[in-house]
Design an enzyme around this catalytic site. Structure first.
Site, PDB file in Angstrom:
ATOM      1  N   LYS A  87       0.668  -0.873   0.079  1.00 54.37           N
ATOM      2  CA  LYS A  87      -0.355  -0.124   0.222  1.00 54.37           C
ATOM      3  C   LYS A  87       0.667   1.338  -0.365  1.00 54.37           C
ATOM      4  O   LYS A  87       2.055   1.130   0.716  1.00 54.37           O
ATOM      5  CB  LYS A  87      -0.555   0.113   1.248  1.00 54.37           C
ATOM      6  N   ASP A  89      -7.424   4.301  -4.355  1.00 55.36           N
ATOM      7  CA  ASP A  89      -7.373   4.478  -3.471  1.00 55.36           C
ATOM      8  C   ASP A  89      -7.933   6.301  -2.793  1.00 55.36           C
ATOM      9  O   ASP A  89      -8.393   6.173  -3.854  1.00 55.36           O
ATOM     10  CB  ASP A  89      -6.792   3.713  -2.345  1.00 55.36           C
TER      11      ASP A  89
HETATM   12  P1  NDP Z   1     -12.746   8.015  -3.160  1.00 57.34           P
HETATM   13  O1  NDP Z   1     -11.943   8.701  -3.040  1.00 57.34           O
HETATM   14  O2  NDP Z   1     -13.615   7.452  -4.185  1.00 57.34           O
HETATM   15  O3  NDP Z   1     -14.307   8.018  -1.823  1.00 57.34           O
HETATM   16  C1  NDP Z   1     -13.824   8.387  -0.697  1.00 57.34           C
HETATM   17  C2  NDP Z   1     -15.241   8.366  -0.080  1.00 57.34           C
HETATM   18  O4  NDP Z   1     -15.239   8.026   1.334  1.00 57.34           O
HETATM   19  C3  NDP Z   1     -15.790   9.837   0.023  1.00 57.34           C
HETATM   20  O5  NDP Z   1     -17.278  10.441  -0.160  1.00 57.34           O
HETATM   21  C4  NDP Z   1     -15.786  10.722   1.210  1.00 57.34           C
HETATM   22  O6  NDP Z   1     -15.869  11.837   1.179  1.00 57.34           O
HETATM   23  C5  NDP Z   1     -15.954   9.753   1.956  1.00 57.34           C
HETATM   24  N1  NDP Z   1     -14.392   9.106   3.237  1.00 57.34           N
HETATM   25  C6  NDP Z   1     -13.285  10.025   3.193  1.00 57.34           C
HETATM   26  N2  NDP Z   1     -12.402  10.545   4.601  1.00 57.34           N
HETATM   27  C7  NDP Z   1     -14.121  10.260   5.455  1.00 57.34           C
HETATM   28  C8  NDP Z   1     -13.615   9.900   6.192  1.00 57.34           C
HETATM   29  N3  NDP Z   1     -11.617  10.853   7.599  1.00 57.34           N
HETATM   30  N4  NDP Z   1     -14.766  10.665   7.337  1.00 57.34           N
HETATM   31  C9  NDP Z   1     -15.771  10.801   6.392  1.00 57.34           C
HETATM   32  N5  NDP Z   1     -15.682   9.825   5.112  1.00 57.34           N
HETATM   33  C10 NDP Z   1     -14.894   9.832   4.380  1.00 57.34           C
HETATM   34  O7  NDP Z   1     -12.305   6.660  -2.227  1.00 57.34           O
HETATM   35  P2  NDP Z   1     -12.785   4.466  -2.746  1.00 57.34           P
HETATM   36  O8  NDP Z   1     -14.229   4.552  -2.384  1.00 57.34           O
HETATM   37  O9  NDP Z   1     -12.043   4.620  -3.315  1.00 57.34           O
HETATM   38  O10 NDP Z   1     -12.823   4.817  -0.930  1.00 57.34           O
HETATM   39  C11 NDP Z   1     -13.577   3.749   0.048  1.00 57.34           C
HETATM   40  C12 NDP Z   1     -13.001   2.753   1.138  1.00 57.34           C
HETATM   41  O11 NDP Z   1     -12.853   1.395   0.181  1.00 57.34           O
HETATM   42  C13 NDP Z   1     -12.254   3.349   1.058  1.00 57.34           C
HETATM   43  O12 NDP Z   1     -11.077   2.284   3.623  1.00 57.34           O
HETATM   44  C14 NDP Z   1     -10.365   2.420   1.055  1.00 57.34           C
HETATM   45  O13 NDP Z   1      -9.479   1.996   1.036  1.00 57.34           O
HETATM   46  C15 NDP Z   1     -11.657   1.137   0.219  1.00 57.34           C
HETATM   47  N6  NDP Z   1     -11.142   0.628  -0.808  1.00 57.34           N
HETATM   48  C16 NDP Z   1     -11.333   1.244  -1.886  1.00 57.34           C
HETATM   49  C17 NDP Z   1     -11.249   0.150  -3.402  1.00 57.34           C
HETATM   50  C18 NDP Z   1     -10.665   1.034  -4.238  1.00 57.34           C
HETATM   51  O14 NDP Z   1     -10.636  -0.155  -5.059  1.00 57.34           O
HETATM   52  N7  NDP Z   1     -11.022   1.989  -4.353  1.00 57.34           N
HETATM   53  C19 NDP Z   1     -11.045  -1.721  -3.106  1.00 57.34           C
HETATM   54  C20 NDP Z   1     -11.180  -1.785  -1.784  1.00 57.34           C
HETATM   55  C21 NDP Z   1     -11.554  -1.178  -0.625  1.00 57.34           C
HETATM   56  P3  NDP Z   1     -15.019  13.332   1.537  1.00 57.34           P
HETATM   57  O15 NDP Z   1     -15.550  13.331   0.041  1.00 57.34           O
HETATM   58  O16 NDP Z   1     -15.304  14.188   2.503  1.00 57.34           O
HETATM   59  O17 NDP Z   1     -14.071  12.674   1.339  1.00 57.34           O
HETATM   60  O1  2IT Z   2      -7.900  -1.477  -0.321  1.00 57.22           O
HETATM   61  C1  2IT Z   2      -7.768  -2.232  -1.646  1.00 57.22           C
HETATM   62  O2  2IT Z   2      -7.929  -3.161  -2.270  1.00 57.22           O
HETATM   63  C2  2IT Z   2      -7.947  -0.973  -2.752  1.00 57.22           C
HETATM   64  N1  2IT Z   2      -7.523  -0.027  -2.971  1.00 57.22           N
HETATM   65  C3  2IT Z   2      -7.624  -1.512  -4.277  1.00 57.22           C
HETATM   66  C4  2IT Z   2      -5.962  -1.767  -4.713  1.00 57.22           C
HETATM   67  C5  2IT Z   2      -5.751  -2.593  -6.116  1.00 57.22           C
HETATM   68  O3  2IT Z   2      -4.775  -2.811  -6.052  1.00 57.22           O
HETATM   69  O4  2IT Z   2      -6.634  -2.140  -6.896  1.00 57.22           O
END
Ligand code: NDP
Ligand code: 2IT
Length: 448
Positions: free
Chosen positions: A129, A169
């Site tokens: 990561k 992420d």
């Molecule tokens: P994005 O940046 O697209 O969206 C993040 C969202 O979470 C936004 O709505 C943001 O709101 C909110 N957020 C972020 N930080 C906070 C906080 N401290 N308190 C409240 N809300 C918060 O990210 P993703 O959708 O990609 O990721 C969301 C989650 O999913 C994370 O935990 C990530 O690690 C996990 N994840 C992502 C993957 C991927 O492929 N993208 C894969 C597996 C897991 P705001 O705009 O106000 O910051």
């Molecule tokens: O938390 C996760 O699994 C991710 N943000 C996706 C990682 C990836 O390599 O696609």
């Protein structure tokens, strides 16, 4: 002879002593270690090999300066990282997070979880990561580009298609991956497999943007069906409004659920008629605006300050898709009181240890992050395969593979829990199955 229980406790105390201030990392380690007693009892060699100490220490951490100029011409400096945690089963694989809260503890917890998540996919990817404490909010495209270029100028020394393959992420999506890929290519060569989550025109995979949200819903659907339930007519709470949340809204709605909430770091929307996926995507992805605009434009929606987990209305299923530790013990108790019988995690570690305990005490069907959100990294690995083959698969082909992978992950968690007489403890089932594969691979490779 040291018992499995004593060994786990001693190993955890040693991790704590070595990383006293890394609270998020320690939480992730504790959550995993807490479930491992039965598998360590069955494998006394894990104690003699001191596998817990080895698995909790990253192979390597890289930390670096990221200087860039903002739109006013002022010089700014952020800190960049890559945690290369474990390469026992494949090249380091995991996302990059750009968020002001990023620090070494957070990236170590994410890298640690990634090891076990990745091996559950059945694809040959290790755990890593990275990211930066850079805050993308309110930055212009040109500022984002200059930051990404500077970040990659250093990171490119440490990554490669068979070495370490970053992706997105929080705060890193197709735009950022595109800018980073462009800089990598200027400094090195065209190497599509060095990053995943690329835009479609230069090596990206169909369904990668959708994969985490869709995969979460597929996993949850498997868990529901194994317990005589389904998404049909269920009221669903979703937190977050980014990449994962958006596609979870879309797929859960498609399966007949009514998703009534989304949130951001300021507040949440309740829309009893069901969240409008197209409006949500337009606001977040095209306008890059806040959720207050959703309430302003949709008559049935209300906006509330604070966490969505303060919501007092009835619901059946909760899918946290925002960030770590968004649900604590009292929020979990509120969910149970309001009728939620199933929680599955799109975000990484959204439930703290008290919340997990509350789910378990109340018989809530619990889909842990390492299993439930593995669809994103799984399709990243499929993107790597397509890049190596120099072929692109159709959306249908990738989606079908994703469905199979999520079903396999659920079955592995379920069957492993049954094998160890742990009932419906899918947390322990998934942790044990993943840990066993990593431990065995490490031991077979000698003292690594
Ligand atoms: P994005 O940046 O697209 O969206 C993040 C969202 O979470 C936004 O709505 C943001 O709101 C909110 N957020 C972020 N930080 C906070 C906080 N401290 N308190 C409240 N809300 C918060 O990210 P993703 O959708 O990609 O990721 C969301 C989650 O999913 C994370 O935990 C990530 O690690 C996990 N994840 C992502 C993957 C991927 O492929 N993208 C894969 C597996 C897991 P705001 O705009 O106000 O910051
Ligand atoms: O938390 C996760 O699994 C991710 N943000 C996706 C990682 C990836 O390599 O696609």
């Amino acid at each position: 002879m040291t018992t499995a229980k004593d060994y786990i406790q001693q190993a955890f105390e040693a991790v704590k002593a070595r990383n006293p201030h890394e609270t998020e990392f320690l939480q992730a380690v504790e959550e995993l270690f807490n479930t491992l007693e039965p598998v360590i009892e069955a494998h006394p060699e894990y104690i003699t090999e001191n596998i817990l100490a080895r698995v909790a220490e990253p192979e390597r951490i890289i930390s670096f300066r990221v200087p860039w100029t903002d739109k006013g011409g002022k010089v700014q400096v952020n800190r960049g990282y890559r945690v290369q945690f474990n390469s026992a089963v494949g090249p380091y694989k995991g996302g990059l997070r750009f968020h002001p809260t990023v620090n070494q503890s957070i990236l170590k917890f994410l890298g640690f979880e990634q090891i076990f998540k990745n091996v559950l996919t059945g694809l040959p990817i290790g755990g890593g990561k990275g990211g930066s404490d850079f805050d993308p909010k309110g930055k212009t495209d040109a500022e984002i580009m200059r930051f990404c270029q500077s970040f990659m100028t250093e990171l490119q020394k440490h990554i490669g298609p068979s070495l370490d393959v970053p992706a997105g992420d929080i705060g890193v999506g197709g735009r950022e991956i595109g800018y980073m890929y462009g800089q990598y290519k200027r400094l090195r060569q065209f190497d599509a497999g060095v990053l995943t989550g690329k835009p479609l025109g230069f090596g990206g995979s169909l369904i990668r943007p959708e994969a985490t949200g869709y995969g979460l819903v597929y996993f949850t659907d498997n868990m529901l069906q194994a317990n005589g339930k389904s998404f049909k007519d269920q009221t669903v709470l979703i937190s977050g409004s980014g990449n994962v949340a958006q596609f979870a809204v879309q797929k859960a709605t498609e399966l007949g659920a009514k998703v009534i909430s989304v949130s951001d770091s300021n507040g949440y929307i309740i829309d009893e008629t069901g969240i409008d996926f197209d409006l949500l995507c337009d606001i977040k992805n095209n306008r890059r605006a806040r959720l207050t605009e959703y309430a302003a434009e949709k008559a049935t929606a209300t906006y509330h300050e604070g966490s969505v987990w303060n919501y007092e209305g009835k619901a059946d299923i909760a899918l946290p898709c925002a960030t770590q530790n968004e649900i604590d013990g009292s929020a979990a108790a509120r969910l149970v009181k309001n009728g939620v019988y199933c929680v599955a995690e799109g975000a990484n570690m959204p439930s703290n240890l008290d919340a997990i305990h509350t789910y378990q005490e109340n018989g809530v069907l619990y889909g842990l992050a390492k299993a439930a959100n593995a669809g994103g990294v799984a399709v990243s690995a499929l993107e790597m395969s397509q890049n190596s083959l120099r072929l692109s698969w159709t959306a249908e082909e990738v989606d079908n593979r994703l469905k199979d992978i999520m079903a396999n992950i659920f079955n592995t968690a379920k069957e492993t829990a049954e094998k160890y007489n742990l009932g419906k403890d899918y947390l322990a089932g998934a942790n044990i199955a993943a840990f066993e594969q990593i431990a065995d691979a490490m031991i077979a490779q000698g003292l690594v």
